[in-house]
Motif scaffolding. Structure first.
Motif, short mmCIF file in Angstrom:
data_model
loop_
_atom_site.label_atom_id
_atom_site.label_comp_id
_atom_site.label_asym_id
_atom_site.label_seq_id
_atom_site.Cartn_x
_atom_site.Cartn_y
_atom_site.Cartn_z
N ALA A 132 -29.25 12.57 2.30
CA ALA A 132 -29.91 13.09 3.50
C ALA A 132 -29.18 14.30 4.05
O ALA A 132 -29.81 15.30 4.44
CB ALA A 132 -29.99 11.98 4.55
N MET A 133 -27.86 14.24 4.09
CA MET A 133 -27.10 15.35 4.66
C MET A 133 -27.17 16.60 3.78
O MET A 133 -27.23 17.72 4.28
CB MET A 133 -25.65 14.93 4.88
CG MET A 133 -25.48 13.89 5.97
SD MET A 133 -23.78 13.66 6.49
CE MET A 133 -23.42 15.24 7.25
N VAL A 134 -27.19 16.42 2.47
CA VAL A 134 -27.32 17.57 1.57
C VAL A 134 -28.69 18.23 1.76
O VAL A 134 -28.80 19.46 1.81
CB VAL A 134 -27.11 17.16 0.10
CG1 VAL A 134 -27.50 18.28 -0.84
CG2 VAL A 134 -25.66 16.77 -0.14
N PHE A 135 -29.74 17.41 1.88
CA PHE A 135 -31.08 17.97 2.08
C PHE A 135 -31.15 18.73 3.40
O PHE A 135 -31.70 19.83 3.48
CB PHE A 135 -32.13 16.86 2.06
CG PHE A 135 -33.54 17.36 2.09
CD1 PHE A 135 -34.21 17.67 0.92
CD2 PHE A 135 -34.22 17.54 3.29
CE1 PHE A 135 -35.51 18.14 0.93
CE2 PHE A 135 -35.51 18.02 3.33
CZ PHE A 135 -36.16 18.31 2.14
N ILE A 136 -30.60 18.13 4.45
CA ILE A 136 -30.62 18.78 5.76
C ILE A 136 -29.86 20.10 5.72
O ILE A 136 -30.32 21.12 6.26
CB ILE A 136 -30.02 17.84 6.83
CG1 ILE A 136 -30.98 16.67 7.10
CG2 ILE A 136 -29.73 18.59 8.13
CD1 ILE A 136 -30.38 15.58 7.96
N HIS A 137 -28.71 20.10 5.04
CA HIS A 137 -27.95 21.34 4.99
C HIS A 137 -28.59 22.37 4.07
O HIS A 137 -28.40 23.58 4.27
CB HIS A 137 -26.51 21.10 4.56
CG HIS A 137 -25.66 22.32 4.72
ND1 HIS A 137 -25.38 22.87 5.96
CD2 HIS A 137 -25.09 23.15 3.81
CE1 HIS A 137 -24.66 23.97 5.80
NE2 HIS A 137 -24.47 24.15 4.51
N ALA A 138 -29.35 21.91 3.08
CA ALA A 138 -30.09 22.86 2.25
C ALA A 138 -31.07 23.66 3.11
O ALA A 138 -31.26 24.86 2.91
CB ALA A 138 -30.82 22.13 1.13
N ILE A 139 -31.68 22.98 4.07
CA ILE A 139 -32.58 23.67 5.01
C ILE A 139 -31.80 24.70 5.83
O ILE A 139 -32.21 25.86 5.98
CB ILE A 139 -33.27 22.65 5.93
CG1 ILE A 139 -34.17 21.72 5.12
CG2 ILE A 139 -34.08 23.36 7.02
CD1 ILE A 139 -34.77 20.58 5.94
N ALA A 140 -30.64 24.27 6.36
CA ALA A 140 -29.83 25.17 7.18
C ALA A 140 -29.38 26.39 6.38
O ALA A 140 -29.42 27.53 6.87
CB ALA A 140 -28.62 24.42 7.73
N PHE A 141 -28.95 26.16 5.14
CA PHE A 141 -28.45 27.27 4.32
C PHE A 141 -29.58 28.19 3.90
O PHE A 141 -29.40 29.42 3.82
CB PHE A 141 -27.73 26.71 3.09
CG PHE A 141 -26.95 27.75 2.32
CD1 PHE A 141 -26.00 28.53 2.95
CD2 PHE A 141 -27.16 27.94 0.97
CE1 PHE A 141 -25.28 29.49 2.26
CE2 PHE A 141 -26.45 28.89 0.26
CZ PHE A 141 -25.50 29.67 0.91
N PHE A 142 -30.77 27.63 3.64
CA PHE A 142 -31.93 28.45 3.32
C PHE A 142 -32.28 29.34 4.51
O PHE A 142 -32.54 30.54 4.35
CB PHE A 142 -33.12 27.56 2.95
CG PHE A 142 -34.39 28.32 2.68
CD1 PHE A 142 -34.62 28.92 1.46
CD2 PHE A 142 -35.36 28.45 3.67
CE1 PHE A 142 -35.79 29.63 1.21
CE2 PHE A 142 -36.52 29.16 3.44
CZ PHE A 142 -36.74 29.74 2.21
N TYR A 143 -32.30 28.76 5.70
CA TYR A 143 -32.61 29.53 6.91
C TYR A 143 -31.57 30.64 7.14
O TYR A 143 -31.92 31.78 7.44
CB TYR A 143 -32.68 28.62 8.13
CG TYR A 143 -33.91 27.75 8.19
CD1 TYR A 143 -34.97 27.91 7.31
CD2 TYR A 143 -34.04 26.76 9.18
CE1 TYR A 143 -36.10 27.11 7.38
CE2 TYR A 143 -35.17 25.98 9.27
CZ TYR A 143 -36.19 26.14 8.36
OH TYR A 143 -37.31 25.36 8.45
#
Length: 296
Positions: free
Chosen positions: A252-263
């Motif tokens: 879950a945390m990797v997916f959430i941070h993937a969003i942050a890093f994409f943004y």
């Protein structure tokens, strides 16, 4: 091909209904005193419906963020702040691990005791092998919950073949593509494996990823808690179900941070080099130690 496209957009549309229905009827999946509600929770946690709710939320937030860049920067700051807060807290598990290992060595080698007793009145008395095996749990806390924190801090090892030689905006395109085709799919696959792996060690009859909702509801008639408490040794650490929970939390945390890093990559691509590391909350070792930052 047309059917696949139609199915995709149909699920996107249904995501709004499914999300609305879930938050307006929490008793159907959060009231775990009802066995059917528990099985609904197990099913939907790894279901196509849940995946499309998350995907649709990501698409909606992304579309709004492209329109209002300051909103997207706000998302970046919140998500990176979450990763930093969790990582900074659970990084202390590394210190606990070291202290506990020292205590174990002293108890074993100097006091020659087979156990460690803690507390007053009714003490907690556990075999020395229990405390020794528990060290793995501290290590798992650091690995699973400090992963995204390390990413924010720039502490991960990068195998760089072409990245350093390309232009700034090309780097950001590479980062965005990496988020979409590596980080997010990896996190989804880990979640799908970890979710059912977790519940198979918490309840019986054991759920399967291939079970339909109807089949799980039938199983609910016989469902009961059966939390895994078996260790590798007779008196060893018996909380191995906690590792399964950490696997799901990690995904879950990797997916959430993937969003942050994409943004962040998109916004830095759009705004140019002057926006690099904008709002980035990085730890500092102090004045004069800049050369070592990002390597700890």
């Amino acid at each position: 091909m047309l059917d696949a496209i139609l199915w995709f957009f149909q699920n996107i549309g249904l995501a709004f209904y499914n999300f609305g229905y879930a938050i307006t009827h929490p008793q159907l999946w959060l009231n775990w005193s009802d066995k059917e509600a528990l099985m609904r929770f197990v099913y939907y946690g790894g279901s196509v419906e849940f995946f499309y709710v998350v995907l649709t939320a990501f698409l909606v937030l992304t579309a709004f963020g492209i329109w209002k860049n300051q909103f997207m920067w706000g998302c970046v700051r919140v998500l990176e702040g979450f990763a930093n807060a969790v990582g900074r807290f659970f990084a202390w598990a590394g210190l606990l691990m070291v202290i506990q290992q020292i205590i174990i060595v002293f108890i074993q080698r100097i006091f020659a005791r087979p156990d460690i007793v803690l507390g007053f009145g009714i003490p907690l008395e556990l075999d020395i092998s229990w405390w020794s095996e528990e060290l793995k749990f501290y290590n798992a806390l650091v690995v699973a919950l400090c992963c995204t924190y390390t990413f924010v801090q720039g502490g991960h090892v990068r195998v760089d073949l072409i990245y350093s030689a390309v232009k700034f905006r090309t780097k950001k395109v590479i980062d965005m593509v990496g988020c979409l085709i590596f980080m997010m799919p990896m996190a989804v696959l880990t979640w799908m494996y970890g979710w059912y792996f977790l519940w198979r060690h918490l309840i019986v009859p054991k759920p399967s990823a291939s079970d339909t909702l109807e089949r799980l509801l039938l199983k609910s008639r016989a469902v009961r808690w059966n939390v895994e408490t078996i260790g590798f040794s007779p008196n060893g650490f018996n909380g191995y179900f906690l590792f399964k929970i950490l696997l799901v939390a990690f995904a879950a945390m990797v997916f959430i941070h993937a969003i942050a890093f994409f943004y962040r990559s998109y916004l830095e691509w759009k705004e140019g080099p002057e926006s690099e590391n904008k709002y980035l909350d990085k730890d500092s070792l102090g004045e004069g130690e800049e050369a070592y930052e990002g390597t700890h």
